[in-house]
Motif scaffolding. Structure first.
Motif, PDB file in Angstrom:
ATOM      1  N   THR A  43     -12.235   0.095  10.162  1.00 37.79           N
ATOM      2  CA  THR A  43     -12.697  -1.270   9.909  1.00 37.79           C
ATOM      3  C   THR A  43     -11.565  -2.117   9.356  1.00 37.79           C
ATOM      4  O   THR A  43     -11.376  -3.268   9.783  1.00 37.79           O
ATOM      5  CB  THR A  43     -13.894  -1.268   8.933  1.00 37.79           C
ATOM      6  N   MET A  44     -10.798  -1.569   8.431  1.00 30.92           N
ATOM      7  CA  MET A  44      -9.676  -2.310   7.847  1.00 30.92           C
ATOM      8  C   MET A  44      -8.663  -2.684   8.924  1.00 30.92           C
ATOM      9  O   MET A  44      -8.186  -3.823   8.981  1.00 30.92           O
ATOM     10  CB  MET A  44      -9.004  -1.489   6.744  1.00 30.92           C
ATOM     11  N   MET A  45      -8.340  -1.737   9.795  1.00 33.38           N
ATOM     12  CA  MET A  45      -7.367  -2.017  10.853  1.00 33.38           C
ATOM     13  C   MET A  45      -7.903  -3.039  11.853  1.00 33.38           C
ATOM     14  O   MET A  45      -7.155  -3.899  12.318  1.00 33.38           O
ATOM     15  CB  MET A  45      -6.945  -0.722  11.545  1.00 33.38           C
ATOM     16  N   ALA A  46      -9.198  -2.984  12.153  1.00 38.05           N
ATOM     17  CA  ALA A  46      -9.796  -3.968  13.068  1.00 38.05           C
ATOM     18  C   ALA A  46      -9.741  -5.366  12.467  1.00 38.05           C
ATOM     19  O   ALA A  46      -9.397  -6.333  13.159  1.00 38.05           O
ATOM     20  CB  ALA A  46     -11.238  -3.576  13.395  1.00 38.05           C
ATOM     21  N   ARG A  47     -10.066  -5.482  11.182  1.00 33.90           N
ATOM     22  CA  ARG A  47     -10.029  -6.797  10.517  1.00 33.90           C
ATOM     23  C   ARG A  47      -8.595  -7.319  10.417  1.00 33.90           C
ATOM     24  O   ARG A  47      -8.334  -8.499  10.612  1.00 33.90           O
ATOM     25  CB  ARG A  47     -10.647  -6.718   9.121  1.00 33.90           C
ATOM     26  N   ASP A  90       0.886  -1.153   0.000  1.00 31.84           N
ATOM     27  CA  ASP A  90       0.000   0.000   0.000  1.00 31.84           C
ATOM     28  C   ASP A  90       0.923   1.202   0.000  1.00 31.84           C
ATOM     29  O   ASP A  90       1.628   1.451   0.975  1.00 31.84           O
ATOM     30  CB  ASP A  90      -0.902   0.024   1.235  1.00 31.84           C
ATOM     31  N   ALA A  91       0.974   1.899  -1.121  1.00 34.68           N
ATOM     32  CA  ALA A  91       1.926   2.998  -1.282  1.00 34.68           C
ATOM     33  C   ALA A  91       1.208   4.331  -1.362  1.00 34.68           C
ATOM     34  O   ALA A  91       0.419   4.559  -2.268  1.00 34.68           O
ATOM     35  CB  ALA A  91       2.754   2.773  -2.546  1.00 34.68           C
ATOM     36  N   SER A  92       1.484   5.187  -0.401  1.00 32.35           N
ATOM     37  CA  SER A  92       1.045   6.573  -0.513  1.00 32.35           C
ATOM     38  C   SER A  92       2.284   7.374  -0.917  1.00 32.35           C
ATOM     39  O   SER A  92       3.340   6.800  -1.171  1.00 32.35           O
ATOM     40  CB  SER A  92       0.483   7.072   0.817  1.00 32.35           C
ATOM     41  N   SER A 104      -2.403  -2.607   7.118  1.00 27.39           N
ATOM     42  CA  SER A 104      -3.756  -3.187   7.039  1.00 27.39           C
ATOM     43  C   SER A 104      -4.271  -3.149   5.607  1.00 27.39           C
ATOM     44  O   SER A 104      -4.826  -4.139   5.108  1.00 27.39           O
ATOM     45  CB  SER A 104      -4.708  -2.428   7.954  1.00 27.39           C
ATOM     46  N   ASP A 105      -4.077  -2.021   4.944  1.00 28.72           N
ATOM     47  CA  ASP A 105      -4.484  -1.931   3.540  1.00 28.72           C
ATOM     48  C   ASP A 105      -3.695  -2.912   2.679  1.00 28.72           C
ATOM     49  O   ASP A 105      -4.236  -3.528   1.764  1.00 28.72           O
ATOM     50  CB  ASP A 105      -4.301  -0.504   3.017  1.00 28.72           C
ATOM     51  N   ALA A 130     -11.304  -3.271  -4.219  1.00 31.57           N
ATOM     52  CA  ALA A 130     -11.115  -4.729  -4.173  1.00 31.57           C
ATOM     53  C   ALA A 130     -10.364  -5.144  -2.907  1.00 31.57           C
ATOM     54  O   ALA A 130     -10.680  -6.167  -2.294  1.00 31.57           O
ATOM     55  CB  ALA A 130     -10.375  -5.205  -5.416  1.00 31.57           C
ATOM     56  N   ALA A 131      -9.371  -4.355  -2.508  1.00 31.49           N
ATOM     57  CA  ALA A 131      -8.611  -4.660  -1.289  1.00 31.49           C
ATOM     58  C   ALA A 131      -9.512  -4.580  -0.057  1.00 31.49           C
ATOM     59  O   ALA A 131      -9.460  -5.449   0.823  1.00 31.49           O
ATOM     60  CB  ALA A 131      -7.429  -3.704  -1.155  1.00 31.49           C
ATOM     61  N   LYS A 132     -10.350  -3.554   0.002  1.00 28.32           N
ATOM     62  CA  LYS A 132     -11.260  -3.397   1.131  1.00 28.32           C
ATOM     63  C   LYS A 132     -12.274  -4.535   1.173  1.00 28.32           C
ATOM     64  O   LYS A 132     -12.573  -5.075   2.237  1.00 28.32           O
ATOM     65  CB  LYS A 132     -11.967  -2.040   1.060  1.00 28.32           C
ATOM     66  N   TYR A 133     -12.784  -4.904   0.015  1.00 29.14           N
ATOM     67  CA  TYR A 133     -13.746  -5.994  -0.048  1.00 29.14           C
ATOM     68  C   TYR A 133     -13.106  -7.316   0.407  1.00 29.14           C
ATOM     69  O   TYR A 133     -13.722  -8.092   1.146  1.00 29.14           O
ATOM     70  CB  TYR A 133     -14.312  -6.129  -1.456  1.00 29.14           C
ATOM     71  N   ALA A 134     -11.877  -7.564  -0.031  1.00 31.39           N
ATOM     72  CA  ALA A 134     -11.206  -8.824   0.308  1.00 31.39           C
ATOM     73  C   ALA A 134     -10.977  -8.969   1.813  1.00 31.39           C
ATOM     74  O   ALA A 134     -11.093 -10.065   2.358  1.00 31.39           O
ATOM     75  CB  ALA A 134      -9.877  -8.925  -0.432  1.00 31.39           C
ATOM     76  N   LEU A 135     -10.651  -7.871   2.491  1.00 31.98           N
ATOM     77  CA  LEU A 135     -10.370  -7.946   3.923  1.00 31.98           C
ATOM     78  C   LEU A 135     -11.615  -7.732   4.780  1.00 31.98           C
ATOM     79  O   LEU A 135     -11.828  -8.443   5.754  1.00 31.98           O
ATOM     80  CB  LEU A 135      -9.288  -6.921   4.307  1.00 31.98           C
ATOM     81  N   ALA A 136     -12.440  -6.755   4.418  1.00 30.01           N
ATOM     82  CA  ALA A 136     -13.553  -6.366   5.281  1.00 30.01           C
ATOM     83  C   ALA A 136     -14.923  -6.798   4.773  1.00 30.01           C
ATOM     84  O   ALA A 136     -15.905  -6.692   5.495  1.00 30.01           O
ATOM     85  CB  ALA A 136     -13.548  -4.846   5.474  1.00 30.01           C
TER      86      ALA A 136
END
Length: 153
Positions: free
Chosen positions: A119-123, A11-13, A135-136, A104-110
């Motif tokens: 939510t991503m960090m909790a999952r 995950d690159a910012s 997390s991302d 797609a990344a959010k869907y796969a994890l959360a």
């Protein structure tokens, strides 16, 4: 025998690289700040970080990178430049690249394409992964698993 691909997910910012090494389970994860300075310096730092990760994990089958997004207009250009530096490092190391959209990344994890950072960090914490960008990256890895197949030789 584990046929799961070994994926280095990023995950690159324009300021931070989050990563996960995933092969059916999380093998490693972390976050690296790209430091201050101009975008050229941050791209060089991102490149160097990826080269070091690939040296540490030579069995990587694929590098999965989250696609840049235009949520914040001023941030997309520097983010795209950092992604370009990462892609160059992959090409020079002969590592295949898989791009994964943030949705797609959010869907796969959360399970929700519009999941919040919280939510991503909790999952991700259920996998032992800590940090916003790591997390991302886990979501990127899980999404990429569905796209990549390792063929036994």
């Amino acid at each position: 025998m584990n046929n799961a691909p070994t994926i280095l997910a990023l995950d690159a910012s324009s300021t931070t690289i989050g990563y996960v090494v995933y092969a059916g389970q999380v093998l490693a994860h972390g976050e690296h700040k790209l430091g201050g300075g101009d975008i050229a310096c941050r791209c060089q730092t991102a490149y160097n970080i990826l080269v070091l990760l690939l040296e540490r994990w030579p069995a990587i089958d694929c590098v999965a990178i989250e696609s840049p997004v235009a949520r914040f207009g001023g941030a997309v250009i520097p983010q795209a430049r950092v992604s370009g530096a990462l892609m160059l490092a992959c090409a020079q190391q002969w590592k295949p690249i898989c791009e994964v959209s943030p949705t797609a990344a959010k869907y796969a994890l959360a399970g929700i394409g519009g999941a919040s950072k919280e939510t991503m960090m909790a999952r991700a914490s259920a996998y032992g992964v800590l940090g916003e960008h790591a997390s991302d990256a886990l979501g990127v890895a899980l999404s990429a698993c569905k796209q990549i197949q390792v063929v036994p030789v």
